[in-house]
Write a protein that holds these residues in place. Sequence first.
Motif, PDB file in Angstrom:
ATOM      1  N   THR A 131       7.021  15.230   1.693  1.00  0.00           N
ATOM      2  CA  THR A 131       6.261  14.055   2.102  1.00  0.00           C
ATOM      3  C   THR A 131       6.552  12.979   1.070  1.00  0.00           C
ATOM      4  O   THR A 131       6.284  13.160  -0.115  1.00  0.00           O
ATOM      5  CB  THR A 131       4.757  14.371   2.141  1.00  0.00           C
ATOM      6  N   LEU A 132       7.147  11.881   1.527  1.00  0.00           N
ATOM      7  CA  LEU A 132       7.561  10.820   0.602  1.00  0.00           C
ATOM      8  C   LEU A 132       6.447   9.779   0.506  1.00  0.00           C
ATOM      9  O   LEU A 132       6.033   9.206   1.515  1.00  0.00           O
ATOM     10  CB  LEU A 132       8.842  10.156   1.107  1.00  0.00           C
ATOM     11  N   VAL A 133       5.940   9.580  -0.695  1.00  0.00           N
ATOM     12  CA  VAL A 133       4.864   8.616  -0.913  1.00  0.00           C
ATOM     13  C   VAL A 133       5.496   7.391  -1.558  1.00  0.00           C
ATOM     14  O   VAL A 133       5.875   7.426  -2.723  1.00  0.00           O
ATOM     15  CB  VAL A 133       3.783   9.206  -1.845  1.00  0.00           C
ATOM     16  N   ASP A 134       5.653   6.331  -0.781  1.00  0.00           N
ATOM     17  CA  ASP A 134       6.302   5.111  -1.284  1.00  0.00           C
ATOM     18  C   ASP A 134       5.226   4.259  -1.954  1.00  0.00           C
ATOM     19  O   ASP A 134       4.391   3.664  -1.287  1.00  0.00           O
ATOM     20  CB  ASP A 134       6.948   4.394  -0.088  1.00  0.00           C
ATOM     21  N   CYS A 135       5.217   4.236  -3.302  1.00  0.00           N
ATOM     22  CA  CYS A 135       4.184   3.492  -4.031  1.00  0.00           C
ATOM     23  C   CYS A 135       4.645   2.064  -4.263  1.00  0.00           C
ATOM     24  O   CYS A 135       5.798   1.832  -4.587  1.00  0.00           O
ATOM     25  CB  CYS A 135       3.915   4.133  -5.385  1.00  0.00           C
ATOM     26  N   PRO A 136       3.744   1.099  -4.135  1.00  0.00           N
ATOM     27  CA  PRO A 136       4.150  -0.298  -4.329  1.00  0.00           C
ATOM     28  C   PRO A 136       4.596  -0.521  -5.767  1.00  0.00           C
ATOM     29  O   PRO A 136       4.091   0.102  -6.683  1.00  0.00           O
ATOM     30  CB  PRO A 136       2.869  -1.078  -4.037  1.00  0.00           C
ATOM     31  N   GLY A 137       5.545  -1.454  -5.954  1.00  0.00           N
ATOM     32  CA  GLY A 137       6.027  -1.717  -7.309  1.00  0.00           C
ATOM     33  C   GLY A 137       5.502  -3.029  -7.843  1.00  0.00           C
ATOM     34  O   GLY A 137       5.816  -3.450  -8.936  1.00  0.00           O
ATOM     35  N   HIS A 138       4.679  -3.704  -7.055  1.00  0.00           N
ATOM     36  CA  HIS A 138       4.191  -5.005  -7.475  1.00  0.00           C
ATOM     37  C   HIS A 138       3.118  -4.804  -8.531  1.00  0.00           C
ATOM     38  O   HIS A 138       2.201  -4.025  -8.348  1.00  0.00           O
ATOM     39  CB  HIS A 138       3.622  -5.729  -6.249  1.00  0.00           C
ATOM     40  N   ASP A 198       0.851  -1.186   0.000  1.00  0.00           N
ATOM     41  CA  ASP A 198       0.000   0.000   0.000  1.00  0.00           C
ATOM     42  C   ASP A 198       0.884   1.233   0.000  1.00  0.00           C
ATOM     43  O   ASP A 198       2.084   1.144   0.183  1.00  0.00           O
ATOM     44  CB  ASP A 198      -0.899  -0.021   1.248  1.00  0.00           C
ATOM     45  N   LEU A 199       0.267   2.387  -0.184  1.00  0.00           N
ATOM     46  CA  LEU A 199       1.059   3.615  -0.179  1.00  0.00           C
ATOM     47  C   LEU A 199       1.612   3.819   1.222  1.00  0.00           C
ATOM     48  O   LEU A 199       0.871   3.801   2.190  1.00  0.00           O
ATOM     49  CB  LEU A 199       0.171   4.813  -0.526  1.00  0.00           C
ATOM     50  N   GLY A 200       2.941   3.991   1.325  1.00  0.00           N
ATOM     51  CA  GLY A 200       3.525   4.292   2.630  1.00  0.00           C
ATOM     52  C   GLY A 200       3.941   5.752   2.622  1.00  0.00           C
ATOM     53  O   GLY A 200       4.329   6.280   1.577  1.00  0.00           O
ATOM     54  N   PHE A 201       3.841   6.431   3.760  1.00  0.00           N
ATOM     55  CA  PHE A 201       4.187   7.864   3.799  1.00  0.00           C
ATOM     56  C   PHE A 201       5.179   8.125   4.925  1.00  0.00           C
ATOM     57  O   PHE A 201       5.072   7.578   6.006  1.00  0.00           O
ATOM     58  CB  PHE A 201       2.938   8.715   4.069  1.00  0.00           C
ATOM     59  N   SER A 202       6.132   8.982   4.648  1.00  0.00           N
ATOM     60  CA  SER A 202       7.035   9.438   5.698  1.00  0.00           C
ATOM     61  C   SER A 202       7.488  10.820   5.275  1.00  0.00           C
ATOM     62  O   SER A 202       7.146  11.265   4.184  1.00  0.00           O
ATOM     63  CB  SER A 202       8.223   8.482   5.821  1.00  0.00           C
ATOM     64  N   CYS A 203       8.255  11.510   6.122  1.00  0.00           N
ATOM     65  CA  CYS A 203       8.627  12.847   5.679  1.00  0.00           C
ATOM     66  C   CYS A 203      10.066  13.186   6.010  1.00  0.00           C
ATOM     67  O   CYS A 203      10.715  12.558   6.844  1.00  0.00           O
ATOM     68  CB  CYS A 203       7.672  13.891   6.235  1.00  0.00           C
ATOM     69  N   LEU A 204      10.550  14.181   5.278  1.00  0.00           N
ATOM     70  CA  LEU A 204      11.921  14.652   5.410  1.00  0.00           C
ATOM     71  C   LEU A 204      11.818  16.167   5.510  1.00  0.00           C
ATOM     72  O   LEU A 204      11.164  16.801   4.673  1.00  0.00           O
ATOM     73  CB  LEU A 204      12.674  14.223   4.140  1.00  0.00           C
TER      74      LEU A 204
END
Length: 574
Positions: A74-81, A50-56
Amino acid sequence: MAARVLNVNVGVLGHIDSGKTALARALSTTGSTAAFDRAPQSRARGITLDLGFSCLRTALPPQLGPGPGELQFTLVDCPGHASLIRTIIGGAQIIDLMMLVIDVTKGMQTQSAECLVIGQIACQKMVVVLNKIDLLPEGKRQSAIEKMTKKMQKTLENTKFSGCPIVAVAAKPGGPEAPESENPLGVSELIEVLKSQAYLPSRDPSGHFLMAVDHCFSIKGQGTVMTGTILSGSVSLGDNVEIPALKVTKKVKSMQMFHTPVTYAMQGDRVGVCVTQFDPKLLERGLICTPDSLHTIHAAIISLKKIQYFRGALQTKSKFHITVGHETVMGRVMFFSPAPADFNEEIQENVFDFEKDYLYQEEYLSKDSVSLEENKENDQAGEVQLPKQQWALLEFEKPVTCPKLCLVIGSKLDTDIHANTCRLAFHGVLLQGMEDKNYAETFLPKLKVYKQKHKEGQVERVMDDYSVIGRSLFKKETNIQIFVGLKVKLSTGEDGIIDGGFGQSGKFKIRIPDGLKADTKMLLTAASKKKSKGGKGDMTKEDESSKNDSAQPVTISLIFKRYVFDTQKKMIQS
């Protein structure tokens, strides 16, 4: 006064196992509740589901204005599957800047290409990150990085990201099992590049509040928290917000941005909104909004463009996975274009004109479409005209809730995951939604899409100077009465009008208001004489050759249009 914080949403996209989550972790200073594969099924399978979020957070760079302040990525880590592409499409719509993560040992892969396509549709700027450089032997590392950089520059040459920055890193040297003490390589350089690419995204607090929720959980004694990104408008403590999927309205009790309590948030902000208790399982992801500001629609008219990497034609009546807002549903499409005379007309953007006539198309018209090939053969010049704009009617298998003018993407997600092919077929803008379940009766008749019909028959014989009998235009069982009064044209140039049926075998009578030309009469009289002669004994050679000379029958051409959604199926002639 608190220093201002500017939020820029950065999407981390790429093929599975290119190291996106490790990169987001190496960049982040604060993880949100959804970050870094915290979901148990993600950890078990070792991939982001799922979309994961974190920030810098970093100091505000000078190009973003004077004065103290912080820049928050805000870093939106999108799945690559591959099977999760619908989640990526949902994520891309909230992204200002995209990082395309490439495994430096593998280069572009199928999903990297799809992420690039999504980026071109939904995003303005991109940075390419060549990850896992620690896997390259040290002696050859620099030349391998340069080689891959050149390759990527070539790939991006004809996209809107041509010339974008390319940065080499190792987000987690030694791989996932390596000790935490291993320092990432190249990450501080990447942060500087991100800062240089940051821009003031256009944010507008006015208009209806709309937020894309990607996580939902409850806190005992406080309520239910929905975290997500605000797509439009703003929200304050005490506001009422609607959860359209659950058909309920809830009051905002408290809000946080990355663990900091706030009383107000606006478009582009990533925020957690705590409302009065409800079961979080009912809303995994979806939209929340100002009460009554979204529609739930059963069908829609969209303007669209085909995605150039999609192989094959886009056929009317075929089914696609349609992503609208944050939902993906199956839908059937019908393509249509302006009437041929209006192909070159400038079309007003994001508006659909119900007063105009539109031409039904068996498929989306593109340089390689079949219907255009046929036209090319008929058109000696070989120059094929494409309309400036095309549209589609989408009919959804189940209703979707979305804002007006939202992004729409059509894909074939059931294509084999391992096939090296782009599954994204078209993208467009939703211009008109149909909220009524019975839209086929109440709404579609207003849509003036027509099919051009062309029938051909032959003149059988002359009755008198002003009328002929025709055949082969209708089947025996056709009710000729409904065609009475329609205009036809003879291949010899005369205009005629269908007067009625003649006998029982589908023949009909044509009135020629200006009378038959002398040549036509001669031609038809000769032809009918030959017919009657043909029954008597064998033809001589001379007869045979003269028959061939004048054997060209006189054809009858009937052209009319019929509106696809006209319940009375009337035939219209201009």
